[in-house]
Design a protein around this motif. Structure first.
Motif, PDB file in Angstrom:
ATOM      1  N   GLU A  90      25.009   8.941 -15.071  1.00 28.49           N
ATOM      2  CA  GLU A  90      23.649   8.387 -14.973  1.00 28.49           C
ATOM      3  C   GLU A  90      23.235   7.642 -16.229  1.00 28.49           C
ATOM      4  N   THR A  91      23.935   7.839 -17.342  1.00 30.38           N
ATOM      5  CA  THR A  91      23.618   7.135 -18.595  1.00 30.38           C
ATOM      6  C   THR A  91      24.455   5.883 -18.765  1.00 30.38           C
ATOM      7  N   GLN A  92      25.403   5.662 -17.868  1.00 28.81           N
ATOM      8  CA  GLN A  92      26.315   4.525 -17.956  1.00 28.81           C
ATOM      9  C   GLN A  92      25.889   3.416 -16.990  1.00 28.81           C
ATOM     10  N   PRO A  93      26.126   2.158 -17.391  1.00 28.12           N
ATOM     11  CA  PRO A  93      25.834   1.074 -16.438  1.00 28.12           C
ATOM     12  C   PRO A  93      26.775   1.152 -15.244  1.00 28.12           C
ATOM     13  N   LEU A  94      26.259   0.828 -14.092  1.00 26.80           N
ATOM     14  CA  LEU A  94      27.092   0.788 -12.889  1.00 26.80           C
ATOM     15  C   LEU A  94      28.112  -0.335 -13.023  1.00 26.80           C
ATOM     16  N   PRO A  95      29.241  -0.244 -12.342  1.00 24.02           N
ATOM     17  CA  PRO A  95      30.245  -1.307 -12.406  1.00 24.02           C
ATOM     18  C   PRO A  95      29.718  -2.639 -11.875  1.00 24.02           C
ATOM     19  N   GLN A  96      30.224  -3.679 -12.456  1.00 25.44           N
ATOM     20  CA  GLN A  96      30.016  -5.054 -12.029  1.00 25.44           C
ATOM     21  C   GLN A  96      28.541  -5.405 -11.808  1.00 25.44           C
ATOM     22  N   GLU A  97      28.263  -6.113 -10.728  1.00 24.42           N
ATOM     23  CA  GLU A  97      26.909  -6.607 -10.459  1.00 24.42           C
ATOM     24  C   GLU A  97      25.933  -5.493 -10.075  1.00 24.42           C
ATOM     25  N   TRP A  98      26.438  -4.332  -9.767  1.00 25.70           N
ATOM     26  CA  TRP A  98      25.581  -3.232  -9.333  1.00 25.70           C
ATOM     27  C   TRP A  98      24.643  -2.771 -10.438  1.00 25.70           C
ATOM     28  N   LYS A  99      24.980  -3.065 -11.677  1.00 24.78           N
ATOM     29  CA  LYS A  99      24.103  -2.663 -12.784  1.00 24.78           C
ATOM     30  C   LYS A  99      22.796  -3.456 -12.783  1.00 24.78           C
ATOM     31  N   ARG A 100      22.727  -4.520 -11.995  1.00 19.43           N
ATOM     32  CA  ARG A 100      21.516  -5.346 -11.926  1.00 19.43           C
ATOM     33  C   ARG A 100      20.524  -4.867 -10.872  1.00 19.43           C
ATOM     34  N   LEU A 101      20.881  -3.829 -10.139  1.00 22.14           N
ATOM     35  CA  LEU A 101      19.970  -3.276  -9.140  1.00 22.14           C
ATOM     36  C   LEU A 101      18.739  -2.690  -9.819  1.00 22.14           C
ATOM     37  N   SER A 102      17.677  -2.548  -9.053  1.00 24.88           N
ATOM     38  CA  SER A 102      16.487  -1.867  -9.569  1.00 24.88           C
ATOM     39  C   SER A 102      16.849  -0.430  -9.912  1.00 24.88           C
ATOM     40  N   GLY A 103      16.056   0.180 -10.743  1.00 24.56           N
ATOM     41  CA  GLY A 103      16.298   1.568 -11.122  1.00 24.56           C
ATOM     42  C   GLY A 103      16.339   2.485  -9.918  1.00 24.56           C
ATOM     43  N   PHE A 104      15.460   2.246  -8.943  1.00 18.49           N
ATOM     44  CA  PHE A 104      15.441   3.092  -7.752  1.00 18.49           C
ATOM     45  C   PHE A 104      16.731   2.936  -6.958  1.00 18.49           C
TER      46      PHE A 104
END
Length: 123
Positions: A90-104
């Motif tokens: 939960e403290t790491q960015p999601l892979p690839q473009e998924w890290k650009r999703l809203s927090g929810f």
């Protein structure tokens, strides 16, 4: 933590995004609460991903923002495995473009792949 989460959800339900749509849809909220599963497709990543998590990923694909998630998890499995097996994903960015999703929406992925980390992801 329960009170603050409820308060945040109420605020999000009352907000509008740039298009005038609700910032949080009831469908997204129900997905977070129920963590539905779609076990219609066999888990191709069973060596490291539990069947319950794969079913949750498949169910998320019914939400437009996550339509390509199952294919991405399968195609980029090394990145997803590294993220999922991290001590504190939960403290790491999601892979690839998924890290650009809203927090929810990122919470929905945490709920699908690492439900044991939800309390910490919300706080």
């Amino acid at each position: 933590i329960i009170f603050s989460t409820q308060l945040c959800i109420k605020v999000l339900l009352g907000q509008k995004d740039d298009k005038g749509d609700p910032a949080l849809s009831m469908n997204d909220l129900m997905t977070l609460i129920t963590n539905p599963r779609d076990n219609s497709k066999e888990n191709p990543l069973s060596a490291w991903l539990p069947d319950a998590a794969w079913g949750s990923v498949q169910a998320l694909a019914s939400i437009e923002a996550f339509a390509s998630l199952p294919a991405d998890v399968e195609g980029s499995w090394k990145r997803w495995k590294e993220w999922s097996e991290h001590e504190q994903p939960e403290t790491q960015p999601l892979p690839q473009e998924w890290k650009r999703l809203s927090g929810f929406h990122q919470l929905l992925i945490v709920r699908a792949l690492r439900p044991d980390r939800m309390t910490l992801a919300i706080s």
